[in-house]
Every structure is written in structure tokens, then in C-alpha cells.
Write a protein that holds these residues in place. Structure first.
Motif, PDB file in Angstrom:
ATOM      1  N   ALA A  55       0.912  -1.042  -0.417  1.00 29.64           N
ATOM      2  CA  ALA A  55      -0.550   0.202  -0.204  1.00 29.64           C
ATOM      3  C   ALA A  55       0.402   1.201   0.217  1.00 29.64           C
ATOM      4  O   ALA A  55       0.750   2.163  -0.703  1.00 29.64           O
ATOM      5  N   ILE A  56       2.159   0.969   0.753  1.00 26.27           N
ATOM      6  CA  ILE A  56       2.863   2.598   0.768  1.00 26.27           C
ATOM      7  C   ILE A  56       3.659   2.981  -0.796  1.00 26.27           C
ATOM      8  O   ILE A  56       3.735   3.372  -0.891  1.00 26.27           O
ATOM      9  N   TRP A  57       4.053   1.428  -1.275  1.00 26.97           N
ATOM     10  CA  TRP A  57       4.744   2.128  -3.046  1.00 26.97           C
ATOM     11  C   TRP A  57       3.630   2.331  -3.340  1.00 26.97           C
ATOM     12  O   TRP A  57       4.098   2.757  -4.553  1.00 26.97           O
ATOM     13  N   PHE A  58       2.173   2.233  -3.243  1.00 27.41           N
ATOM     14  CA  PHE A  58       1.446   2.245  -4.244  1.00 27.41           C
ATOM     15  C   PHE A  58       0.329   3.622  -4.273  1.00 27.41           C
ATOM     16  O   PHE A  58      -0.087   3.890  -4.888  1.00 27.41           O
ATOM     17  N   HIS A  59       0.352   3.671  -2.989  1.00 26.86           N
ATOM     18  CA  HIS A  59      -1.017   5.147  -2.560  1.00 26.86           C
ATOM     19  C   HIS A  59      -1.306   6.200  -3.348  1.00 26.86           C
ATOM     20  O   HIS A  59      -1.750   6.267  -3.395  1.00 26.86           O
ATOM     21  N   ASP A  60       0.675   6.138  -3.913  1.00 26.68           N
ATOM     22  CA  ASP A  60       0.879   7.820  -4.839  1.00 26.68           C
ATOM     23  C   ASP A  60       1.631   7.035  -6.160  1.00 26.68           C
ATOM     24  O   ASP A  60       2.027   8.394  -6.695  1.00 26.68           O
ATOM     25  N   ALA A  61       1.497   5.900  -6.181  1.00 26.04           N
ATOM     26  CA  ALA A  61       2.410   6.638  -7.587  1.00 26.04           C
ATOM     27  C   ALA A  61       1.287   6.880  -9.206  1.00 26.04           C
ATOM     28  O   ALA A  61       1.780   7.119  -9.650  1.00 26.04           O
ATOM     29  N   ILE A  62       0.248   7.056  -9.085  1.00 25.83           N
ATOM     30  CA  ILE A  62      -0.183   7.684  -9.817  1.00 25.83           C
ATOM     31  C   ILE A  62      -0.469   9.621  -9.012  1.00 25.83           C
ATOM     32  O   ILE A  62      -1.221   9.427  -8.464  1.00 25.83           O
ATOM     33  N   TYR A  63      -0.232   9.824  -9.528  1.00 26.02           N
ATOM     34  CA  TYR A  63      -0.004  11.561  -9.127  1.00 26.02           C
ATOM     35  C   TYR A  63      -0.042  12.665  -9.887  1.00 26.02           C
ATOM     36  O   TYR A  63       0.940  12.761 -10.273  1.00 26.02           O
ATOM     37  N   ASP A  64      -1.179  13.476  -9.718  1.00 27.38           N
ATOM     38  CA  ASP A  64      -1.446  14.180 -10.661  1.00 27.38           C
ATOM     39  C   ASP A  64      -2.577  15.507 -10.034  1.00 27.38           C
ATOM     40  O   ASP A  64      -3.301  15.650  -9.645  1.00 27.38           O
ATOM     41  N   SER A  65      -1.624  16.767  -9.723  1.00 24.80           N
ATOM     42  CA  SER A  65      -2.527  17.571  -8.475  1.00 24.80           C
ATOM     43  C   SER A  65      -3.588  18.935  -9.421  1.00 24.80           C
ATOM     44  O   SER A  65      -4.587  19.188  -9.074  1.00 24.80           O
ATOM     45  N   ALA A  72      -8.093   6.460  -7.241  1.00 24.79           N
ATOM     46  CA  ALA A  72      -8.340   5.565  -7.591  1.00 24.79           C
ATOM     47  C   ALA A  72      -7.969   4.583  -8.484  1.00 24.79           C
ATOM     48  O   ALA A  72      -7.318   3.712  -8.333  1.00 24.79           O
ATOM     49  N   ARG A  73      -6.597   5.458  -9.072  1.00 28.22           N
ATOM     50  CA  ARG A  73      -5.736   5.329  -9.935  1.00 28.22           C
ATOM     51  C   ARG A  73      -4.815   4.181  -9.318  1.00 28.22           C
ATOM     52  O   ARG A  73      -4.515   3.845 -10.437  1.00 28.22           O
ATOM     53  N   SER A  74      -3.984   5.241  -8.626  1.00 25.48           N
ATOM     54  CA  SER A  74      -3.430   3.854  -7.832  1.00 25.48           C
ATOM     55  C   SER A  74      -3.793   2.868  -7.695  1.00 25.48           C
ATOM     56  O   SER A  74      -3.003   1.708  -7.454  1.00 25.48           O
ATOM     57  N   ALA A  75      -5.143   3.134  -7.132  1.00 26.58           N
ATOM     58  CA  ALA A  75      -5.326   1.057  -6.761  1.00 26.58           C
ATOM     59  C   ALA A  75      -5.913   0.417  -7.534  1.00 26.58           C
ATOM     60  O   ALA A  75      -4.916  -0.881  -7.672  1.00 26.58           O
ATOM     61  N   ASP A  76      -5.921   1.006  -9.131  1.00 25.67           N
ATOM     62  CA  ASP A  76      -6.314   0.034  -9.883  1.00 25.67           C
ATOM     63  C   ASP A  76      -5.076  -0.883 -10.826  1.00 25.67           C
ATOM     64  O   ASP A  76      -4.627  -1.455 -10.979  1.00 25.67           O
ATOM     65  N   LEU A  77      -4.306   0.507 -11.023  1.00 27.83           N
ATOM     66  CA  LEU A  77      -2.646   0.376 -10.617  1.00 27.83           C
ATOM     67  C   LEU A  77      -1.712  -0.856 -10.430  1.00 27.83           C
ATOM     68  O   LEU A  77      -1.420  -1.942 -10.560  1.00 27.83           O
ATOM     69  N   ALA A  78      -2.252  -0.570  -9.051  1.00 27.79           N
ATOM     70  CA  ALA A  78      -1.993  -1.781  -7.611  1.00 27.79           C
ATOM     71  C   ALA A  78      -2.175  -3.117  -7.725  1.00 27.79           C
ATOM     72  O   ALA A  78      -1.667  -4.188  -8.044  1.00 27.79           O
ATOM     73  N   GLU A  79      -3.883  -2.748  -8.292  1.00 25.07           N
ATOM     74  CA  GLU A  79      -4.615  -4.321  -9.037  1.00 25.07           C
ATOM     75  C   GLU A  79      -4.000  -4.945  -9.599  1.00 25.07           C
ATOM     76  O   GLU A  79      -3.816  -6.170  -9.934  1.00 25.07           O
ATOM     77  N   ILE A  94      -5.992  -4.259   0.290  1.00 25.30           N
ATOM     78  CA  ILE A  94      -4.922  -3.149  -0.242  1.00 25.30           C
ATOM     79  C   ILE A  94      -4.931  -2.116  -1.469  1.00 25.30           C
ATOM     80  O   ILE A  94      -4.911  -0.633  -0.604  1.00 25.30           O
ATOM     81  N   GLY A  95      -6.206  -2.445  -1.605  1.00 27.28           N
ATOM     82  CA  GLY A  95      -6.858  -1.233  -2.832  1.00 27.28           C
ATOM     83  C   GLY A  95      -7.601  -0.315  -1.387  1.00 27.28           C
ATOM     84  O   GLY A  95      -7.646   1.013  -2.172  1.00 27.28           O
ATOM     85  N   ALA A  96      -8.259  -1.133  -0.433  1.00 30.52           N
ATOM     86  CA  ALA A  96      -9.016  -0.717   0.241  1.00 30.52           C
ATOM     87  C   ALA A  96      -8.366   1.447   0.883  1.00 30.52           C
ATOM     88  O   ALA A  96      -8.560   2.226   1.459  1.00 30.52           O
ATOM     89  N   MET A  97      -6.715  -0.151   0.765  1.00 30.64           N
ATOM     90  CA  MET A  97      -6.110   1.230   2.057  1.00 30.64           C
ATOM     91  C   MET A  97      -4.991   2.490   1.239  1.00 30.64           C
ATOM     92  O   MET A  97      -5.374   3.941   1.722  1.00 30.64           O
TER      93      MET A  97
END
Length: 202
Positions: A55-65, A72-79, A94-97
């Protein structure tokens, strides 16, 4: 599936490249490394340390201010990336976190260990609020740079609203450990920031 780590070196390299993007002044690799260091401090407290690490590694994987759906997009990437490495129930946790970082409210987990993991994870993500004043000020400047497209009056109004929402909570942090370690300083930092944002520069 059981023997290989959820986040192997290849995935770390791939995710590190996302966090190294030039428009990331706070939500970059240093933020992830700071959270991983805290996770190491509290590793014995986790029910599923590897899920928290993922969850740490993925939680800001997608970041566009400019976007509203980063979590949601970061959770999708994790999945997408973790499929086949982890069972469906664990992946859902993991996705819920990751999704919970949008509002920093706890996911409705029935499982006490999962709820505890999510509490610690969310608190680690916000621990910068309780950093020493210099580190907090650097964080504030870095976030401002990520939103450099927002005009100053709009930024000040928006940032004040976010910080006031945090201050209005009975507790900034979900766990007793983080309340003791970070809450007093976090409230001082936020109050100081609000004061600075309220001062008229005109």
C-alpha cells in the motif's frame, strides 16, 4: 505466489521511476522511503506487513495535482501489478488502504488486524504534519510547488480549508502511538501554517 515478495526489485524499480517524475516535489520517492522507515519502526504491530508495504509503494503511484482520481487510479495500478501475486481478499485490502488516503478516513474493515494496519498506514502517510518545524515548512513549500498552476489567492483559500478540516478533527491520527509521537507538534505546525496563509500579502 507464497514465496516471492509482493513488491520485488523489478516492481520497486518500475514504481521508483513514477515517483521520480519532475513534477513531484513532495509526493516522490523520499515520501515513500520515509513511510517505509516508519513501517520498519512499527513492523511488529502489523497483521500483514507486506500488504502495508505494498500500500505504501502504490498509494501515490499515480499523482497529478490537477486530477481528482489519483487514489482510485493508484489502487487500479496496484490491482493490475499485483494480480497473480496475492489472493483476492488481500488485494482488496491493499486497494482499500490506498483509496482511504483520499479522505484519510478508515476503511470499513470487519477484521481488527486489517483495521489496525490501515490505521497505522494512514498515520504514517500524515506523519509529516508532526515533523520538526523546518521539515514541515519544507513539506509545505514542496506541496505548493506541486500546485504551482494554482494562483496564490486560490491556493491560500484551498490550503486553509484543508488544514482547518484536519484541525477540527478530535484526533489527527488514528492510533495512540502516532498521537503521542506526532499530534502535539502537528497541531502547532498546522496552526502556524494557517496563520501564515491568513496574513495578507497585498
Amino acid at each position: 505466489m507464497e514465496n516471492e515478495p509482493l513488491i520485488d526489485d523489478a516492481l520497486k524499480t518500475e514504481l521508483s521511476a513514477l515517483y521520480a517524475a519532475g513534477d513531484r516535489h513532495y509526493h516522490g520517492l523520499a515520501h515513500i522511503e520515509a513511510m517505509l522507515a516508519l513501517a520498519s519502526d512499527y513492523r511488529g504491530e502489523f497483521g500483514d506487513p507486506e500488504a502495508v508495504e505494498a500500500a505504501i509503494w502504490f498509494h501515490d503511484a499515480i499523482y497529478d495535482s490537477r486530477a481528482k482520481d489519483n487514489e482510485a487510479r493508484s489502487a487500479d495500478l496496484a490491482e493490475e501489478k499485483l494480480e497473480g501475486r496475492v489472493d483476492a481478499e488481500r488485494l482488496k485490502r491493499i486497494g482499500a488502504m490506498i483509496l482511504a488516503t483520499a479522505a484519510h478516513q478508515l476503511p470499513p474493515f470487519d477484521d481488527a488486524a486489517a483495521a489496525r494496519d490501515a490505521s497505522l498506514f494512514l498515520d504514517m502517510d500524515l506523519s509529516i504534519l508532526g515533523a520538526a518545524p523546518d521539515a514541515f515548512d519544507a513539506y509545505e513549500r514542496a506541496v505548493r510547488r506541486e500546485y504551482d498552476w494554482v494562483e496564490e489567492p486560490m491556493w491560500r483559500a484551498g490550503r486553509r480549508a484543508v488544514l482547518k478540516t484536519f484541525l477540527a478533527r478530535p484526533h489527527l491520527f488514528h492510533t495512540q502511538e502516532f498521537r503521542q509521537r506526532f499530534e502535539p507538534q502537528a497541531r502547532l505546525n498546522i496552526a502556524r501554517s494557517l496563520e501564515a496563509l491568513t496574513v495578507d500579502r497585498g
